[in-house]
Scaffold this motif. Structure first.
Motif, mmCIF file in Angstrom:
data_model
loop_
_atom_site.group_PDB
_atom_site.id
_atom_site.type_symbol
_atom_site.label_atom_id
_atom_site.label_comp_id
_atom_site.label_asym_id
_atom_site.label_seq_id
_atom_site.Cartn_x
_atom_site.Cartn_y
_atom_site.Cartn_z
ATOM 1 N N ARG A 48 -8.536 -7.087 -56.546
ATOM 2 C CA ARG A 48 -9.100 -6.075 -55.659
ATOM 3 C C ARG A 48 -10.359 -5.475 -56.286
ATOM 4 N NH1 ARG A 48 -3.563 -5.868 -55.242
ATOM 5 N NH2 ARG A 48 -2.756 -5.858 -53.104
ATOM 6 N N SER A 53 -7.761 -4.011 -61.291
ATOM 7 C CA SER A 53 -7.997 -5.453 -61.207
ATOM 8 C C SER A 53 -9.050 -5.906 -62.213
ATOM 9 C CB SER A 53 -8.431 -5.831 -59.792
ATOM 10 O OG SER A 53 -7.361 -5.791 -58.883
ATOM 11 N N PRO A 162 -15.835 -9.026 -51.898
ATOM 12 C CA PRO A 162 -14.584 -9.125 -52.653
ATOM 13 C C PRO A 162 -14.810 -9.740 -54.029
ATOM 14 C CG PRO A 162 -14.329 -9.991 -50.419
ATOM 15 C CD PRO A 162 -15.794 -9.795 -50.631
ATOM 16 N N GLU A 186 -13.464 -0.289 -52.332
ATOM 17 C CA GLU A 186 -12.807 -1.209 -51.414
ATOM 18 C C GLU A 186 -13.261 -0.983 -49.981
ATOM 19 O OE1 GLU A 186 -8.814 -2.855 -52.789
ATOM 20 O OE2 GLU A 186 -8.538 -0.681 -52.991
#
Length: 437
Positions: A48, A53, A162, A186
């Protein structure tokens, strides 16, 4: 080569300060230590756009463990298939993990010591293959991108893509290696919070794929609202020349780029000062790389960022470098006398839709039972040709495909045709269909 660079900084959206220097190094070291207790083998990470991450990725890197950065929203069946084929040591960060622990590794060979990173290459269709990337390939590409795009400590970029996608990951890597700042968010480009954070952190650069530039035009993007912005970059497919001109006119530097996951990320960059006379070109090879067209017109790339090869099972992870730094791209084109690359088509029936690779034959197989159909593709769009469906059914087909492939419905167009054109061999004449689109 320090990775991350001592001056690199990571900021979670909404956090004023972020992490850099010794603080960042301490978090990476702690993450690496947390992985030491896991059994041998590759790691699977649900990647993510978050600090957690990124620390998982960097921790694996510093502990010398190969890590696969995967879409966190992978269907359970796809994740289960990957786990069965590659027998990871652990599944990290997945919200819907598999029932029970990963399959046992048994007597599988250890991954090759040069192997650092695994990325899925088949996009949203089929059972993904993994691209095997060495640590040296990742570092070489990150350094070449940083040099070509003049990325330094004064550059601030958001995660507009992403991080499990090679273009998005290359933004992170090229900034970390050069001491720049990455704002982790995000939120998507269509969300107000993205632009609020973009402005609050004084972002100077933005990376996007063609679909995002189309959306930015529709939302009437105005650079005047973001005075710190100086640079826009584009990859992930061909961008219409009028959009290149429009956005290049709003910033100091607009970089058109060409790349593939199999080359870690990028292979060519069109310098902003050559947009006027080389519009439509994919640019010059990155430093250390070389482009050529073979006798059949296929583009070959030579460089230190070429993958070690593909992997279909855990046994493949033990393999060394299969390609020797030479990648057959599958793209057709030419290299002009000045060294600029011009892409003219694809050897295989693959397309990039909104930056995601889609196998057109897989889409046709998904539509079996819907009558005679054929599938072609253009810029950011899959076109389905059908002899039988009425208009409402065609709309439903487009939306069903969008849902199954997890792409925006605007990337699909379903057209009626009285009869699908055929070649003398009886196969579908895709070139004729493409000329009708």
């Amino acid at each position: 080569m320090m990775f991350p660079h001592p001056r690199a900084r990571l900021i979670a959206a909404g956090d004023a300060k972020g992490l850099e220097g010794d603080d960042l190094a301490r978090y990476v070291k702690r993450s690496a230590e947390n992985l030491d207790g896991l059994r041998p083998g590759p790691l699977f990470c649900a990647m993510r756009n978050t600090l957690a991450s990124v620390f998982c990725y960097l921790g694996a890197w510093h502990s010398g463990r190969p890590i696969a950065l995967l879409d966190p929203d992978l269907p359970t069946a796809t994740l289960a298939d990957l786990a069965e084929r590659f027998r990871p040591a652990a599944l990290l960060g997945f919200t819907n993990p598999l029932d029970g622990p990963p399959p046992p590794r048994g007597d599988l060979p250890e991954p090759h010591p040069d192997l650092g990173l695994l990325l899925a290459t088949s996009g949203s269709t089929g059972n993904p293959r993994l691209v095997r990337l060495s640590r040296q390939a990742v570092l070489a590409n990150a350094a070449a991108i940083a040099s070509t795009l003049s990325i330094g400590p004064d550059v601030i970029s958001p995660t507009s893509l992403p991080l499990h996608y090679s273009y998005g990951l290359s933004v992170l890597n090229s900034h970390l290696i050069s001491g720049a700042t990455v704002v982790l968010t995000e939120a998507g480009l269509l969300e107000r919070s993205f632009w609020a954070d973009f402005s609050a952190h004084g972002c100077t650069s933005l990376a996007a794929v063609p679909y995002q530039y189309t959306m930015m035009r529709r939302m009437r993007f105005d650079r005047e609202r973001y005075p710190a912005l100086t640079t826009l970059t584009q990859a992930g497919g061909r961008l219409a020349p009028e959009l290149i001109r429009e956005f290049a006119g709003q910033v100091d530097r607009f970089y058109v780029m060409y790349g593939q996951t199999e080359a870690t990320a990028r292979m060519a960059v069109l310098p902003p000062e050559r947009l006027a006379d080389k519009l439509g070109s994919a640019g010059l090879a990155l430093p250390g790389g070389r482009l050529e067209a073979d006798d059949d017109g296929e583009i070959l790339y030579h460089g230190p960022n070429v993958m070690m090869g593909y992997a279909d099972t855990a046994d493949d992870l033990a393999r060394g470098d299969d390609l020797g730094g030479v990648l057959r791209t599958g793209d057709l084109g030419r290299v002009d006398p000045d060294g600029f690359l011009h892409i003219t088509g694809r050897l295989k029936r693959m397309a990039k839709i909104f930056g995601i690779r889609v196998n057109l034959d897989d889409v046709e197989r998904m539509l079996r039972g819907s009558g005679p159909v054929a599938v072609t593709a253009g810029d950011d769009r899959v076109t389905i040709w059908t002899e039988t469906l009425d208009p409402p059914a065609r709309v439903l087909m487009a939306r069903r495909l969008a849902a199954e492939l997890r792409l925006h419905w605007s990337g699909f167009e379903v057209n009626h045709i009285d009869r699908l054109p055929l070649l003398a061999s009886g196969k579908i004449d895709y070139r004729t269909l493409e000329s009708l689109a």
